[in-house]
Design a protein around this motif. Structure first.
Motif, mmCIF file in Angstrom:
data_model
loop_
_atom_site.group_PDB
_atom_site.id
_atom_site.type_symbol
_atom_site.label_atom_id
_atom_site.label_comp_id
_atom_site.label_asym_id
_atom_site.label_seq_id
_atom_site.Cartn_x
_atom_site.Cartn_y
_atom_site.Cartn_z
ATOM 1 N N ARG A 173 97.329 71.694 -9.372
ATOM 2 C CA ARG A 173 96.048 71.324 -9.977
ATOM 3 C C ARG A 173 95.427 70.088 -9.341
ATOM 4 O O ARG A 173 94.345 69.655 -9.739
ATOM 5 N N PHE A 174 96.105 69.519 -8.356
ATOM 6 C CA PHE A 174 95.595 68.299 -7.720
ATOM 7 C C PHE A 174 94.203 68.512 -7.145
ATOM 8 O O PHE A 174 93.335 67.656 -7.232
ATOM 9 N N GLY A 175 93.964 69.661 -6.548
ATOM 10 C CA GLY A 175 92.653 69.980 -5.984
ATOM 11 C C GLY A 175 92.635 69.824 -4.473
ATOM 12 O O GLY A 175 92.962 68.754 -3.959
ATOM 13 N N ASP A 176 92.246 70.884 -3.770
ATOM 14 C CA ASP A 176 92.237 70.846 -2.309
ATOM 15 C C ASP A 176 91.281 69.789 -1.768
ATOM 16 O O ASP A 176 91.580 69.112 -0.772
ATOM 17 N N GLU A 177 90.114 69.644 -2.411
ATOM 18 C CA GLU A 177 89.140 68.694 -1.896
ATOM 19 C C GLU A 177 89.650 67.262 -2.002
ATOM 20 O O GLU A 177 89.440 66.431 -1.100
ATOM 21 N N TYR A 178 90.373 66.962 -3.086
ATOM 22 C CA TYR A 178 90.923 65.615 -3.247
ATOM 23 C C TYR A 178 92.157 65.419 -2.375
ATOM 24 O O TYR A 178 92.417 64.314 -1.884
ATOM 25 N N SER A 179 92.910 66.489 -2.180
ATOM 26 C CA SER A 179 94.080 66.417 -1.320
ATOM 27 C C SER A 179 93.683 66.094 0.122
ATOM 28 O O SER A 179 94.331 65.282 0.791
ATOM 29 N N LYS A 180 92.595 66.708 0.580
ATOM 30 C CA LYS A 180 92.123 66.424 1.942
ATOM 31 C C LYS A 180 91.666 64.974 2.061
ATOM 32 O O LYS A 180 91.917 64.303 3.073
ATOM 33 N N CYS A 181 90.981 64.507 1.028
ATOM 34 C CA CYS A 181 90.492 63.127 1.059
ATOM 35 C C CYS A 181 91.650 62.129 1.111
ATOM 36 O O CYS A 181 91.675 61.232 1.961
ATOM 37 N N GLN A 182 92.611 62.289 0.216
ATOM 38 C CA GLN A 182 93.686 61.297 0.153
ATOM 39 C C GLN A 182 94.534 61.298 1.421
ATOM 40 O O GLN A 182 95.036 60.260 1.842
ATOM 41 N N SER A 183 94.684 62.463 2.048
ATOM 42 C CA SER A 183 95.523 62.532 3.244
ATOM 43 C C SER A 183 94.914 61.773 4.413
ATOM 44 O O SER A 183 95.624 61.363 5.341
ATOM 45 N N LYS A 184 93.586 61.587 4.388
ATOM 46 C CA LYS A 184 92.920 60.887 5.475
ATOM 47 C C LYS A 184 93.146 59.376 5.429
ATOM 48 O O LYS A 184 93.048 58.701 6.449
ATOM 49 N N TRP A 185 93.439 58.841 4.243
ATOM 50 C CA TRP A 185 93.629 57.393 4.143
ATOM 51 C C TRP A 185 94.824 56.913 4.956
ATOM 52 O O TRP A 185 94.682 56.014 5.795
ATOM 53 N N PRO A 186 96.025 57.465 4.784
ATOM 54 C CA PRO A 186 97.138 57.038 5.647
ATOM 55 C C PRO A 186 96.950 57.498 7.091
ATOM 56 O O PRO A 186 97.427 56.843 8.019
ATOM 57 N N GLY A 187 96.255 58.648 7.274
ATOM 58 C CA GLY A 187 96.015 59.118 8.634
ATOM 59 C C GLY A 187 95.149 58.165 9.437
ATOM 60 O O GLY A 187 95.387 57.954 10.632
ATOM 61 N N LYS A 188 94.153 57.579 8.777
ATOM 62 C CA LYS A 188 93.272 56.628 9.451
ATOM 63 C C LYS A 188 93.882 55.233 9.558
ATOM 64 O O LYS A 188 93.413 54.400 10.332
#
Length: 429
Positions: A173-188
């Protein structure tokens, strides 16, 4: 050392020569026909245990000579080596020294490891004592907060990225759109510690951090809504730990270190905040229906050093307001105008008021001229006031772009973060 070794060889040679002479004389006189008996008598001339051992070995060598010529030659060579040289003993001594050296080195290494382990344990205990140290009950709320988490303006921004969402990251239920967003923070931002809290873990962490400020934990528990708790949580975590707070629906365009302009020294900064709303730049809207102030600073993305005075004052104000509402049994949000009530209680309204108050307190800010919202009106470039870097609205609050590639190829160098503005808190009313 060479002289001693030569003297020892000469002595052994003399002993061997005397022994041969003694045997020859005894044979010549005919007093003994047994070579074994004569060899046994040789050591008695000298009374030396070491020589006795050597000649006894010669006697044993002679007795074993009947086992064959090859064995005899080998034993004889051993006997001669024992008489004339100390190679075997030197090898044994060398081996013993080597073992002693290895044992000594092992002891040194073990001691070094033990010292390092004790030092780490000491540092860990100091950190725990630091966390658990209890401020005096006579101190005010603000004094207790300052006591626990003092502000060091010369410290660096900690490498933390904090986020919160009602579902765990592995929850479907986390949500794909939010999952993509959060993954970019450590990636950047490689090297930064990235933590995502849910409702349960955030509550536990706040109770740990503010164990000795019971007013704060009481106020946190008393908040009637998960949205209010998330709003409060962002100030509490930044005040205690520092770093970057980012709403779960934000997307980083550029790495965090790039937020600071080249003409600003990071050591000058204590906080980085952005503009959320500027009514005169958006005159078509009726701001009173959508905002608590006609000009507001954003809380969705911000960076701070631990213990910053703005955060301390925000925490104190929310705590006092919440406990007052608890005493008069008015903790519930109103049915209508909840957005504005939220901003006034824990959101952009109270944050903006206290930020402007900080700028105008020359004791805290060091700013002697009056500062108003107009100093940030239609801001186009970052502006440093006291130790707070205020970013233009587009820097931290630009609209989200669904195409992630466009975010990667961002043409405007001022855009650091994009915000979906999904008002996801409404899902938790």
């Amino acid at each position: 050392m060479l002289k001693v070794h030569s003297a020892r060889k000469a002595l052994l040679f003399a002993v061997a020569l005397l022994g041969i002479l003694f045997v020859s004389v005894q044979l010549f006189k005919g007093k003994s026909t047994s070579l074994d008996e004569m060899l046994k008598k040789v050591p008695q001339l000298y009374g030396n245990n070491e020589k006795e051992d050597l000649f006894s070995e010669l006697v044993r060598d002679r007795k074993n000579s009947e086992s064959g010529k090859e064995q005899k030659n080998e034993i004889g060579a051993k006997g001669l080596a024992a008489l004339g040289f100390t190679y075997k003993r030197q090898d044994e001594e060398t081996e013993m020294i080597k073992k002693l050296s290895e044992m000594t080195q092992k002891l040194v290494d073990d001691q070094e490891k033990r010292i390092n382990r004790l030092e780490k344990e000491r540092q860990g205990l100091e950190r725990q004592l630091e966390r658990l140290r209890r401020p005096s009950d006579e101190l005010s709320l603000r004094e207790k907060l300052s006591f626990l988490y003092p502000f060091d303006p010369n410290a660096k921004f900690p490498g933390y990225i904090w986020q919160s969402w009602k579902y765990g990251l592995n929850d479907e239920r986390f949500g794909d759109e939010y999952s993509k967003c959060q993954s970019k923070w450590p990636g950047k931002n490689p090297g930064f510690v990235h933590e995502i809290f849910n409702d349960d873990t955030s509550s536990a962490f706040i109770h740990f951090l503010y164990l000795n400020v019971p007013d704060v934990t009481e106020a946190f528990d008393a908040l009637p809504n998960a949205v209010l708790k998330v709003e409060f949580f962002r100030y509490l975590i930044l005040y205690a730990k520092g770093g970057v707070w980012a709403d779960i629906d934000t997307y980083p365009v550029r790495p965090i270190p790039n937020w600071i302009p080249e003409n600003v020294e990071p050591s000058e900064l204590g906080m980085i905040i952005g503009v959320d709303y500027d009514v005169e730049g958006e005159a078509s809207e009726d701001w009173r229906n959508t905002r608590a102030r006609k000009f507001q600073f954003a809380t969705g993305v911000m960076q701070a050093k631990p213990g910053h005075p703005i955060l301390r004052e925000v925490i104190a104000a929310i705590t006092e307001e919440t406990l007052q509402k608890k005493r008069i049994h008015q903790l519930q949000l109103p049915e209508s105008g909840r957005d504005i009530a939220l901003m006034e209680w824990t959101g952009e309204g109270v944050f903006t008021d206290i930020s402007l108050r900080f700028f105008n307190d020359y004791v805290l800010s060091g700013v002697f001229s009056k500062v108003t919202w107009k100093d940030f009106h239609e801001l186009e470039v970052p502006k440093l006031v006291s130790d707070v870097l205020v970013m233009p609205k587009k820097a931290l609050m630009s609209p989200f772009m669904e195409n992630f590639d466009d975010n990667e190829d961002e043409s405007d160098p001022m855009v650091m973060v994009r915000h979906r503005h999904a008002k996801i808190y409404k899902e938790s009313w």
